[in-house]
Design an enzyme around this catalytic site. Sequence first.
Site, PDB file in Angstrom:
ATOM      1  N   TYR A 237      55.319  51.978  33.326  1.00  0.00           N
ATOM      2  CA  TYR A 237      55.034  50.824  32.473  1.00  0.00           C
ATOM      3  C   TYR A 237      55.160  49.513  33.240  1.00  0.00           C
ATOM      4  CZ  TYR A 237      55.256  53.878  28.371  1.00  0.00           C
ATOM      5  OH  TYR A 237      55.026  54.863  27.431  1.00  0.00           O
TER       6      TYR A 237
ATOM      7  N   LYS B  85      61.202  65.571  35.364  1.00  0.00           N
ATOM      8  CA  LYS B  85      60.186  66.521  35.824  1.00  0.00           C
ATOM      9  C   LYS B  85      60.382  66.707  37.328  1.00  0.00           C
ATOM     10  CE  LYS B  85      56.618  69.141  34.796  1.00  0.00           C
ATOM     11  NZ  LYS B  85      56.832  70.419  34.079  1.00  0.00           N
TER      12      LYS B  85
ATOM     13  N   ASP C 182      58.650  68.960  29.547  1.00  0.00           N
ATOM     14  CA  ASP C 182      57.831  69.838  28.724  1.00  0.00           C
ATOM     15  C   ASP C 182      58.705  70.796  27.916  1.00  0.00           C
ATOM     16  OD1 ASP C 182      58.524  70.839  31.211  1.00  0.00           O
ATOM     17  OD2 ASP C 182      56.650  71.908  31.533  1.00  0.00           O
TER      18      ASP C 182
ATOM     19  N   ASP D 189      59.514  57.380  25.639  1.00  0.00           N
ATOM     20  CA  ASP D 189      58.566  56.879  24.647  1.00  0.00           C
ATOM     21  C   ASP D 189      57.977  58.031  23.852  1.00  0.00           C
ATOM     22  OD1 ASP D 189      56.902  55.257  23.199  1.00  0.00           O
ATOM     23  OD2 ASP D 189      55.697  54.571  24.893  1.00  0.00           O
TER      24      ASP D 189
ATOM     25  N   ASP E 276      59.157  59.375  19.721  1.00  0.00           N
ATOM     26  CA  ASP E 276      58.172  59.447  18.639  1.00  0.00           C
ATOM     27  C   ASP E 276      58.090  60.861  18.074  1.00  0.00           C
ATOM     28  OD1 ASP E 276      57.653  56.798  18.892  1.00  0.00           O
ATOM     29  OD2 ASP E 276      55.555  56.994  19.470  1.00  0.00           O
TER      30      ASP E 276
END
Length: 352
Positions: free
Chosen positions: A136, A186, A218, A242, A246
């Site tokens: 970001y 990851k 994942d 993020d 959600d």
Amino acid sequence: MKIAIFAGDGIGPEIMAQALRVLDALRLPGAVYLEGDVGGIAYKRHGHPLPEETLINARGSDAVLFGAVGDPECDNLERHLRPEQAILGLRSQLGLFANLRPATMFAGLEDMSSLKPEIARQIDLLIVRELNGDVYFGEKGTRTRDDGQREGWDMMSYAEDEVRRIAHTAFRAAQGRQKRLTSVDKANVLETSQLWRDVVVETAADYPDVALDHMYVDNAAMQLVRDPGRFDVIVTGNLFGDILSDQASMCVGSIGLLASASLGERQTAHGTFGMYEPIHGTAPDIAGQGKANPMAMILSAAMMLRHSFGRGEDAARIEAAVASALAAGVHGADLGGRASTQEIGDAVLERL
């Protein structure tokens, strides 16, 4: 108690009005509101999504209460002028690097979850998301390859001091809960994640009372819907946080119920300076219709009282009033009910 009030766009002003009703009902000693424009409304009025006067009010406050930003009419603006740059700019300018997003299953709402009720009722977790790094804030751009095709690129990176400070925040949060921390990365693919994992392991030595485990992102997404009760505190980077936060919102039934706090290192007379906001967007399709659920905004105000003003009892009262209203069936359209924004605010105030 100087509180910067930035309602923003869409349903932001509607839900902010209900949160302010709740704060006013508490008769907070010396409370002063510093209002400012952010997002699309700020661009239309001032030519920029984060005007200087708004930033001045934010810096001069003890805490920021933030609604939402986003306006379809601004979608074609240059990226640095789009409404969403207001929230990124505030996080960066105010040094807010730690985003706390609790997700708890409210009693009686298990059937609203996307999960089976017996699984959904296990949810009681906190996601600690790093806010100032990752793709970001990394360098980005577009270029033309030798074969003439366009290529977009974004740089993901973390410095070890950025990882260490968010790790400390997460470990301290875990100490105040069930003393379990899951670090999500990851590391099997990304060098950025390998550094993340190494630094988190190093930091763990300062918190021998907290049990630490690691999970690839994942697998974490899968476990959130398979066995959410296994999580207490999750710490992860900006991009993964993020997405996972959600996802967690739908596990508890509605994104309209989840609050958040963005904290930094600055201390005020009462606590830690922070910015508090619901995790949902501006919902332009229902803006101005009185259909928005203000509970996430109200719960964000409760988090503000707890973290920035040391008023844990008032925060607990607000949270209990919201839970009581939900248990009594006061549901907005997002939960399959018909209660208006004003009626939900009335119900919370009555129980408060």
